[in-house]
Motif scaffolding. Structure first.
Motif, PDB file in Angstrom:
ATOM      1  N   CYS A 147       0.844  -1.187   0.000  1.00 23.98           N
ATOM      2  CA  CYS A 147       0.000   0.000   0.000  1.00 23.98           C
ATOM      3  C   CYS A 147       0.878   1.235   0.000  1.00 23.98           C
ATOM      4  O   CYS A 147       1.779   1.346   0.820  1.00 23.98           O
TER       5      CYS A 147
ATOM      6  N   PHE B 177      -4.550   3.361  -2.747  1.00 29.36           N
ATOM      7  CA  PHE B 177      -3.930   2.516  -3.747  1.00 29.36           C
ATOM      8  C   PHE B 177      -3.232   1.350  -3.072  1.00 29.36           C
ATOM      9  O   PHE B 177      -2.484   1.528  -2.131  1.00 29.36           O
ATOM     10  N   CYS B 178      -3.511   0.159  -3.518  1.00 27.62           N
ATOM     11  CA  CYS B 178      -2.737  -0.994  -3.056  1.00 27.62           C
ATOM     12  C   CYS B 178      -2.728  -2.040  -4.154  1.00 27.62           C
ATOM     13  O   CYS B 178      -3.579  -2.045  -5.039  1.00 27.62           O
ATOM     14  N   LYS B 179      -1.727  -2.911  -4.087  1.00 28.10           N
ATOM     15  CA  LYS B 179      -1.641  -4.002  -5.058  1.00 28.10           C
ATOM     16  C   LYS B 179      -1.338  -5.292  -4.311  1.00 28.10           C
ATOM     17  O   LYS B 179      -0.669  -5.287  -3.277  1.00 28.10           O
TER      18      LYS B 179
ATOM     19  N   SER C  44       0.392  -8.957  -4.819  1.00 28.65           N
ATOM     20  CA  SER C  44       1.283  -9.700  -5.719  1.00 28.65           C
ATOM     21  C   SER C  44       1.452 -11.125  -5.212  1.00 28.65           C
ATOM     22  O   SER C  44       1.326 -11.398  -4.021  1.00 28.65           O
TER      23      SER C  44
ATOM     24  N   ILE D 181       1.790  -9.086 -10.149  1.00 34.26           N
ATOM     25  CA  ILE D 181       0.596  -8.441  -9.598  1.00 34.26           C
ATOM     26  C   ILE D 181      -0.639  -9.232 -10.011  1.00 34.26           C
ATOM     27  O   ILE D 181      -0.845  -9.507 -11.193  1.00 34.26           O
TER      28      ILE D 181
ATOM     29  N   GLU E 255      -5.151  -5.033  -8.242  1.00 30.20           N
ATOM     30  CA  GLU E 255      -4.822  -3.656  -7.868  1.00 30.20           C
ATOM     31  C   GLU E 255      -6.087  -2.926  -7.467  1.00 30.20           C
ATOM     32  O   GLU E 255      -7.140  -3.112  -8.083  1.00 30.20           O
TER      33      GLU E 255
ATOM     34  N   ARG F 188      -7.563   1.021  -6.685  1.00 37.52           N
ATOM     35  CA  ARG F 188      -7.362   2.465  -6.816  1.00 37.52           C
ATOM     36  C   ARG F 188      -8.688   3.163  -6.562  1.00 37.52           C
ATOM     37  O   ARG F 188      -9.731   2.534  -6.642  1.00 37.52           O
TER      38      ARG F 188
END
Length: 194
Positions: A130, A137-139, A141, A147, A150, A152
């Motif tokens: 984050c 926003f964070c992703k 993986s 990834i 995601e 947003r």
């Protein structure tokens, strides 16, 4: 006013890259939680905590109210941990664990450890990262660094950002949607967003 109708998502995994809208509100009046819509505006998942904010036990449900994951908060000395149990899990072992550690700050990002496969005693690791400069926003993986999802802030077609409680989630192909949503719910709970 447009009507929202429940829709049974055709598959628990994605066959192609898909975009979902997460509204950080419950459909229950005065409730806490979130509602997830697919690209056609159909409800896919929901979390309803009713009148309890930051509950110790949360249920991720499909659009009909069937529990997919039970997510429980565990307390340890220096970390916050949430464990996720799939509804058909009879072994009483968590299917995933999301852990936040205060010392895991790297390059302006907070990192959360995710352990999956705990019910099979062969854990593999994912990561939730984050951005500290943009909290929406964070992703997520996988163990190889690729990834898989995601999040947003959602934007309109004109590029205007919607409120902080409306997120866009892009999920890569061949991913278990309920598992990814379980990880997102645990992430939101760790950060007191639900």
């Amino acid at each position: 006013m447009a009507k929202v109708h429940p829709f049974l998502h055709s598959s628990p995994t994605t066959s192609k890259k898909e975009t979902f809208t997460i509204w950080m509100k419950s459909l229950i009046l005065n409730g806490n939680g979130c509602t997830v819509f697919d690209s056609q505006g159909q409800i896919v998942f929901r979390v309803d905590n009713y009148d309890i904010r930051c509950a110790r036990e949360v249920f991720l449900m499909d659009q009909k109210g069937k529990v997919l994951f039970t997510i429980l908060r565990k307390k340890y000395k220096f970390s916050r941990v949430w464990e996720g149990f799939r509804s058909n899990n009879e072994q009483k072992e968590p299917n995933f664990l999301v852990r936040s550690k205060a010392c895991r700050i790297q390059r302006e990002a907070l990192t959360y450890e995710v352990m999956l496969g705990l019910d099979k005693k062969q854990p593999y690791f994912h990561r939730i990262e984050c951005s500290t400069c943009n909290s929406c926003f964070c992703k997520i993986s996988d163990q190889f660094g690729g990834i898989v999802a995601e999040l947003r802030r959602k934007k309109t077609s004109c590029g205007v950002e919607l409120g902080e409680d409306v997120l866009s989630m892009v999920v890569e192909p061949n991913i278990d949607l309920s598992l990814i949503m379980g990880l997102v719910v645990a992430y939101c709970l760790i950060n007191s967003k639900m």
